[in-house]
Each structure stands twice: as structure tokens, then as C-alpha cells.
Write a protein that holds these residues in place. Sequence first.
Motif, mmCIF file in Angstrom:
data_model
loop_
_atom_site.group_PDB
_atom_site.id
_atom_site.type_symbol
_atom_site.label_atom_id
_atom_site.label_comp_id
_atom_site.label_asym_id
_atom_site.label_seq_id
_atom_site.Cartn_x
_atom_site.Cartn_y
_atom_site.Cartn_z
ATOM 1 N N GLU A 1 -4.473 4.742 -11.642
ATOM 2 C CA GLU A 1 -3.514 3.822 -12.254
ATOM 3 C C GLU A 1 -2.837 2.953 -11.198
ATOM 4 O O GLU A 1 -2.733 1.731 -11.360
ATOM 5 C CB GLU A 1 -2.462 4.624 -13.021
ATOM 6 C CG GLU A 1 -1.395 3.776 -13.695
ATOM 7 C CD GLU A 1 -0.370 4.610 -14.434
ATOM 8 O OE1 GLU A 1 0.735 4.080 -14.704
ATOM 9 O OE2 GLU A 1 -0.645 5.789 -14.745
ATOM 10 N N SER A 2 -2.396 3.567 -10.103
ATOM 11 C CA SER A 2 -1.656 2.833 -9.075
ATOM 12 C C SER A 2 -2.519 1.813 -8.350
ATOM 13 O O SER A 2 -2.046 0.741 -7.973
ATOM 14 C CB SER A 2 -1.058 3.813 -8.052
ATOM 15 O OG SER A 2 -0.110 4.665 -8.651
ATOM 16 N N PHE A 3 -3.791 2.153 -8.147
ATOM 17 C CA PHE A 3 -4.672 1.278 -7.365
ATOM 18 C C PHE A 3 -5.695 0.542 -8.224
ATOM 19 O O PHE A 3 -6.579 -0.132 -7.683
ATOM 20 C CB PHE A 3 -5.363 2.085 -6.268
ATOM 21 C CG PHE A 3 -4.426 2.494 -5.162
ATOM 22 C CD1 PHE A 3 -4.122 1.620 -4.135
ATOM 23 C CD2 PHE A 3 -3.813 3.743 -5.172
ATOM 24 C CE1 PHE A 3 -3.248 1.983 -3.121
ATOM 25 C CE2 PHE A 3 -2.931 4.124 -4.170
ATOM 26 C CZ PHE A 3 -2.643 3.238 -3.141
ATOM 27 N N ASN A 4 -5.566 0.664 -9.545
ATOM 28 C CA ASN A 4 -6.437 -0.062 -10.466
ATOM 29 C C ASN A 4 -7.910 0.101 -10.073
ATOM 30 O O ASN A 4 -8.635 -0.868 -9.834
ATOM 31 C CB ASN A 4 -6.068 -1.555 -10.513
ATOM 32 C CG ASN A 4 -6.795 -2.292 -11.622
ATOM 33 O OD1 ASN A 4 -7.132 -1.708 -12.656
ATOM 34 N ND2 ASN A 4 -7.046 -3.567 -11.424
ATOM 35 N N THR B 1 1.933 6.767 -6.737
ATOM 36 C CA THR B 1 0.945 7.747 -7.190
ATOM 37 C C THR B 1 1.583 9.121 -7.356
ATOM 38 O O THR B 1 1.367 9.805 -8.373
ATOM 39 C CB THR B 1 -0.216 7.821 -6.176
ATOM 40 O OG1 THR B 1 -0.904 6.567 -6.156
ATOM 41 C CG2 THR B 1 -1.200 8.924 -6.536
ATOM 42 N N ILE B 2 2.380 9.528 -6.390
ATOM 43 C CA ILE B 2 3.019 10.848 -6.436
ATOM 44 C C ILE B 2 4.161 10.868 -7.444
ATOM 45 O O ILE B 2 4.328 11.840 -8.195
ATOM 46 C CB ILE B 2 3.522 11.252 -5.042
ATOM 47 C CG1 ILE B 2 2.358 11.253 -4.036
ATOM 48 C CG2 ILE B 2 4.194 12.628 -5.093
ATOM 49 C CD1 ILE B 2 1.198 12.138 -4.430
ATOM 50 N N TYR C 1 0.829 -1.207 0.000
ATOM 51 C CA TYR C 1 0.000 0.000 0.000
ATOM 52 C C TYR C 1 0.867 1.263 0.000
ATOM 53 O O TYR C 1 0.627 2.193 -0.784
ATOM 54 C CB TYR C 1 -0.930 -0.015 1.215
ATOM 55 C CG TYR C 1 -1.665 1.282 1.410
ATOM 56 C CD1 TYR C 1 -2.642 1.694 0.504
ATOM 57 C CD2 TYR C 1 -1.367 2.121 2.491
ATOM 58 C CE1 TYR C 1 -3.312 2.894 0.666
ATOM 59 C CE2 TYR C 1 -2.033 3.324 2.652
ATOM 60 C CZ TYR C 1 -2.994 3.704 1.743
ATOM 61 O OH TYR C 1 -3.654 4.903 1.896
ATOM 62 N N LEU C 2 1.876 1.298 0.849
ATOM 63 C CA LEU C 2 2.762 2.466 0.900
ATOM 64 C C LEU C 2 3.507 2.657 -0.413
ATOM 65 O O LEU C 2 3.684 3.788 -0.885
ATOM 66 C CB LEU C 2 3.747 2.318 2.059
ATOM 67 C CG LEU C 2 3.219 2.744 3.431
ATOM 68 C CD1 LEU C 2 4.125 2.235 4.535
ATOM 69 C CD2 LEU C 2 3.077 4.254 3.513
ATOM 70 N N GLN C 3 3.937 1.554 -1.008
ATOM 71 C CA GLN C 3 4.624 1.635 -2.301
ATOM 72 C C GLN C 3 3.709 2.259 -3.357
ATOM 73 O O GLN C 3 4.140 3.105 -4.145
ATOM 74 C CB GLN C 3 5.053 0.234 -2.759
ATOM 75 C CG GLN C 3 6.205 -0.368 -1.994
ATOM 76 C CD GLN C 3 7.542 0.188 -2.431
ATOM 77 O OE1 GLN C 3 8.227 0.872 -1.681
ATOM 78 N NE2 GLN C 3 7.940 -0.116 -3.656
ATOM 79 N N GLN C 4 2.443 1.830 -3.372
ATOM 80 C CA GLN C 4 1.500 2.359 -4.361
ATOM 81 C C GLN C 4 1.180 3.825 -4.103
ATOM 82 O O GLN C 4 0.981 4.595 -5.041
ATOM 83 C CB GLN C 4 0.207 1.528 -4.369
ATOM 84 C CG GLN C 4 0.393 0.066 -4.761
ATOM 85 C CD GLN C 4 1.192 -0.077 -6.044
ATOM 86 O OE1 GLN C 4 2.365 -0.480 -6.027
ATOM 87 N NE2 GLN C 4 0.571 0.256 -7.164
ATOM 88 N N LEU C 5 1.130 4.200 -2.836
ATOM 89 C CA LEU C 5 0.881 5.600 -2.496
ATOM 90 C C LEU C 5 2.041 6.473 -2.977
ATOM 91 O O LEU C 5 1.834 7.537 -3.575
ATOM 92 C CB LEU C 5 0.690 5.724 -0.990
ATOM 93 C CG LEU C 5 -0.225 6.834 -0.467
ATOM 94 C CD1 LEU C 5 -1.592 6.777 -1.119
ATOM 95 C CD2 LEU C 5 -0.329 6.744 1.052
ATOM 96 N N GLU C 6 3.259 6.013 -2.734
ATOM 97 C CA GLU C 6 4.426 6.742 -3.234
ATOM 98 C C GLU C 6 4.432 6.773 -4.760
ATOM 99 O O GLU C 6 4.742 7.798 -5.375
ATOM 100 C CB GLU C 6 5.711 6.098 -2.708
ATOM 101 C CG GLU C 6 5.929 6.301 -1.223
ATOM 102 C CD GLU C 6 7.070 5.482 -0.654
ATOM 103 O OE1 GLU C 6 7.579 5.824 0.426
ATOM 104 O OE2 GLU C 6 7.457 4.477 -1.288
#
Length: 229
Positions: free
Chosen positions: A207-210, A114-115, A107-112
Amino acid sequence: MKKVGLINLDIMEYQKSLKIQYMLVDYIKKCEDIAGFFLLVEHFPVFTVGKNGGMENLLWSKEYIASMGIDLYETDRGGNITYHGPGQIVGYPILNLKHFHQDIHWYLQQLEETIIITLKDMGMLAGRKNKYRGVWVGENKICAMGISVKNWITYHGFALNYSVNEEHFRMIQPCGITELGVASIKKIKEDVQKEEVYLGIKNSFQESFNCELVEEKIEALEELILTDD
């Protein structure tokens, strides 16, 4: 495709946004078919201290901070002390990770990510640092991360510097880090408009979280999340 409700809270006191997050966490816990919500907001000036502490990184007295019109709030997110204020885009994903991937590191990887994608699409090279969470441009942090997860439901999130008051940041050692600095989008690329950043975050989040973001009006959820106890 999973649908996530997108709510723009405009500018709001930190404590009020936290109340909204708590209520949404409880709501999603009761309605497990809901994938989640994504809150976007800017805050009035506030220093927040995470579960890892951070009062020792406040460089001025609480009295002086208050005299400057800056709130100080201890909260239950991960991480150390940080600053929020106008010109900083804050994102609070309230997601049920059972609909995504039950892995906090993921989750943290996907949040990063995103930015990182958002900034890349605007022509800025940003990335991670092995030792620290967040997103960095060179030796300067442009986006802080601090999350909490309860029953696989996320809250708190990220704070992306668009054009912030750097004097306020100098009142703390952000996240307890002394050897690195703080960056803002406007300092790197003057022509980038805030609306572009908001749109970029929405697109890269999908895109990051489909998932598909579906705009929700805060008024439609008023009875759920804004009614006083």
C-alpha cells in the motif's frame, strides 16, 4: 503495477544479510528495469553502529558483550547504535527509487508509514516524533529506522520489535536516546501472533509503495547473491 521481489531470509547472521544487500544493490544497478527486492529477516543477537557513531552509547565493554554471545558490527547505514535479535522483524527494502520517487525524505516517510499502518490494523496507535526517526507508541520506540542510498538504490531499513530480549537493549542507549524507552508488540497486545505481523507488513508495504510483492525463493537467487567472492 511495479513488482518487487519478496525474500524471507528467516534467521540469519547480520553480516551475511549485509552481503546479500550489497549484491542486490549491485544487481539492481546493472538491471535498471528491476524495481527492487524486499528482504525480511530476524538476526542472531548483534549491536550495529551506524555512520553517526554510537560506540559511546555502548554501556558495557566489548569483551563483556562478546562473552554474552552478542556480536558488534560497524556498518554504513544512517543513525546511531541499535540492537537486533530474535523476536525482532527486520525489513531491508532494496529499491531503485527511480521506479518510485527520487526523494529520500519521501522514502523514509513511506517506510515509517508501512509500520504505522501495520500496527494500526492490529489495534495499536503508533506514530512519529518530530525530533527522532522511527515509529513510536507513546514515549517508547517500537521500530527503528536506519537506511543508506547509493545511486538512488536503497538498502538497510527498519527493525520492528515483536518480542525482544529487553536485557540486551539495556546494554546500550538505543540510537543515543536517553529520555525515551523501547516497546514490543507482544508487551502491548499479547494475542498478536508473529505471522500476523509479517502479513501486515507485506500488505502495508504494498500500500505504501504502490507495488506488488512477488515471493522469491532464496535458492533461485543463490548463484547471484550467496556465492563467495
